[in-house]
Design a protein around this motif. Structure first.
Motif, PDB file in Angstrom:
ATOM      1  N   GLU A 163       1.107  -1.243   0.028  1.00  0.00           N
ATOM      2  CA  GLU A 163       0.014  -0.171  -0.496  1.00  0.00           C
ATOM      3  C   GLU A 163       0.628   1.290  -0.209  1.00  0.00           C
ATOM      4  O   GLU A 163       0.412   2.064  -0.817  1.00  0.00           O
ATOM      5  CB  GLU A 163      -0.829  -0.629   1.622  1.00  0.00           C
ATOM      6  N   ARG A 164       2.020   1.542   0.953  1.00  0.00           N
ATOM      7  CA  ARG A 164       2.302   1.835   0.914  1.00  0.00           C
ATOM      8  C   ARG A 164       3.947   2.220  -0.011  1.00  0.00           C
ATOM      9  O   ARG A 164       4.868   3.264  -0.733  1.00  0.00           O
ATOM     10  CB  ARG A 164       3.487   2.397   2.340  1.00  0.00           C
ATOM     11  N   GLY A 165       3.598   0.559  -0.132  1.00  0.00           N
ATOM     12  CA  GLY A 165       4.693   0.984  -1.945  1.00  0.00           C
ATOM     13  C   GLY A 165       6.407   0.886  -1.444  1.00  0.00           C
ATOM     14  O   GLY A 165       7.356   1.363  -1.584  1.00  0.00           O
ATOM     15  N   LEU A 166       6.719   0.114   0.069  1.00  0.00           N
ATOM     16  CA  LEU A 166       7.874  -0.212   0.454  1.00  0.00           C
ATOM     17  C   LEU A 166       8.244  -0.885   0.781  1.00  0.00           C
ATOM     18  O   LEU A 166       7.274  -2.095   1.357  1.00  0.00           O
ATOM     19  CB  LEU A 166       8.031   0.768   1.787  1.00  0.00           C
ATOM     20  N   VAL A 167       9.618  -0.928   0.623  1.00  0.00           N
ATOM     21  CA  VAL A 167       9.674  -2.719   1.802  1.00  0.00           C
ATOM     22  C   VAL A 167      10.914  -2.748   2.573  1.00  0.00           C
ATOM     23  O   VAL A 167      11.983  -1.449   2.583  1.00  0.00           O
ATOM     24  CB  VAL A 167      10.679  -4.028   0.666  1.00  0.00           C
ATOM     25  N   ARG A 168      11.467  -3.380   3.746  1.00  0.00           N
ATOM     26  CA  ARG A 168      12.219  -3.207   4.554  1.00  0.00           C
ATOM     27  C   ARG A 168      13.211  -3.925   5.062  1.00  0.00           C
ATOM     28  O   ARG A 168      13.331  -5.679   4.688  1.00  0.00           O
ATOM     29  CB  ARG A 168      11.339  -3.940   5.942  1.00  0.00           C
ATOM     30  N   VAL A 169      13.896  -3.666   4.244  1.00  0.00           N
ATOM     31  CA  VAL A 169      14.834  -4.060   3.859  1.00  0.00           C
ATOM     32  C   VAL A 169      15.696  -4.614   5.479  1.00  0.00           C
ATOM     33  O   VAL A 169      16.680  -5.952   5.327  1.00  0.00           O
ATOM     34  CB  VAL A 169      15.768  -3.809   3.428  1.00  0.00           C
ATOM     35  N   ASN A 170      16.368  -4.032   6.264  1.00  0.00           N
ATOM     36  CA  ASN A 170      16.766  -4.290   7.617  1.00  0.00           C
ATOM     37  C   ASN A 170      15.918  -4.245   8.679  1.00  0.00           C
ATOM     38  O   ASN A 170      15.004  -3.126   8.638  1.00  0.00           O
ATOM     39  CB  ASN A 170      18.322  -3.265   7.693  1.00  0.00           C
ATOM     40  N   ARG A 171      15.566  -5.288   9.460  1.00  0.00           N
ATOM     41  CA  ARG A 171      14.856  -5.446  10.033  1.00  0.00           C
ATOM     42  C   ARG A 171      15.327  -5.001  11.559  1.00  0.00           C
ATOM     43  O   ARG A 171      14.846  -5.172  12.590  1.00  0.00           O
ATOM     44  CB  ARG A 171      14.345  -7.260  10.153  1.00  0.00           C
ATOM     45  N   ASN A 172      16.442  -4.384  11.724  1.00  0.00           N
ATOM     46  CA  ASN A 172      17.290  -3.867  13.035  1.00  0.00           C
ATOM     47  C   ASN A 172      16.329  -2.628  13.411  1.00  0.00           C
ATOM     48  O   ASN A 172      16.078  -2.055  12.520  1.00  0.00           O
ATOM     49  CB  ASN A 172      18.555  -3.740  12.887  1.00  0.00           C
TER      50      ASN A 172
END
Length: 314
Positions: A163-172
């Motif tokens: 929906e926001r067009g984002l991906v979380r690459v680093n979950r720190n």
């Protein structure tokens, strides 16, 4: 001595947001250093470390015929560790302060043209199976974000916010890195999540985004084999996951992406690492044919004409 290495790795991992692979490389290098000190000098405390032992360690590495790039990497790990020991009060002075760095040849990222990227994605798009939808989503996402293959295969479903067009690459949680997705990546991920992944998953609680035929997380090695298959089909030789990362960076800069933003997207700790791409583009601008010797197109308009949008928009 090993406990100080563990403490350093935890600290540097959080502070710099290093990938698991980088932390593992640091650990291997520092444990090799500690083993050398123990066997050659019987050193039992980091407080006894001096420049002489560091010089002998470099000589030891060269005697074992390590490449200069490998020696430089190991020495960089040792230098960072020595600075950490000084900051912790374990060393009164940093014995690596005046240690010269090995001279290594300049690294030139190898990229491919937007047409070649399109050929790779087209090869994957010809397969309507769940695996084909997965492969297309992976290739498009990797090229659209410039993430590392280890980051790609580590993604969980919850890391993707379409929906926001984002991906979380680093979950720190202390250093989250949210990277924008372009419309093509959003579309391919949505199709995979709705049509492909439900046919691959075998456990309802499986968190991994990209699954293999057994319904578990796809490994880096598995992705390499998939990429090689499509590279052969598309006639694009010598393509690695990092080739797509380099291609994204060069094409993004050539379209006008800011260097600082590209550094953030790629997750580079040092801006000097990202600056290499800008220097390559400047070389292309002054070359007779206007193209990079690495094989990357000098302008991004070629990618647009092929219908491939790689620069993310926030």
């Amino acid at each position: 001595m090993r406990e100080h290495i563990d403490t350093f790795l935890v600290s540097v991992g959080k502070e710099r947001g290093l990938s698991a692979n980088t932390v593992a490389a640091y650990r291997n290098d520092l444990e090799q250093f500690a083993t050398f000190l123990g066997s050659a000098y019987g050193l039992g405390s980091w407080a006894d470390l001096s420049p002489a032992e560091l010089g002998d360690f470099i000589a030891y590495l060269r005697q074992r015929q390590y490449a200069e790039t490998t020696v430089a990497r190991k020495l960089a790990a040792v230098k960072s560790f020595c600075q950490f020991l000084k900051e912790q009060g374990i060393l009164a002075i940093n014995p690596a302060d005046r240690l010269p760095s090995p001279k290594v040849g300049r690294f030139t990222p190898r990229a491919i043209t937007p047409e070649e990227v399109t050929a790779l994605i087209t090869a994957a798009s010809s397969d309507p199976s769940p695996e084909g939808l997965r492969d297309r989503a992976m290739l498009v996402t990797l090229y659209a974000t410039g993430m590392r293959v280890s980051e790609l295969t580590a993604l969980d479903v919850k890391d993707v916010d379409l929906e926001r067009g984002l991906v979380r690459v680093n979950r720190n949680p202390e250093r989250p890195r949210w990277v924008p997705l372009n419309p093509e990546a959003i579309a391919t991920l949505q199709e995979y999540l709705q049509t492909g992944r439900p046919l691959l998953v075998q456990r309802p609680d499986e968190p991994a985004l990209f699954l293999n035929h057994r319904g578990s997380r796809l490994t880096r090695q598995g992705f390499w084999l998939i990429l090689k298959q499509y590279a052969d089909q598309a006639g694009v030789p010598e393509v690695t996951p990092h080739t797509l990362r380099h291609s994204f960076a060069l094409h993004a800069l050539s379209q006008g992406c800011e260097l600082r933003e590209l550094q953030r997207i790629l997750g580079h700790v040092s801006p000097a690492t990202t600056l290499v791409y800008q220097q390559l583009l400047q070389q292309a601008a002054t070359s007779p044919d206007g193209h990079l010797s690495t094989g990357s197109a000098s302008t991004y308009t070629e990618a647009v004409s092929q219908g491939v949008t790689v620069v993310p928009h926030e």
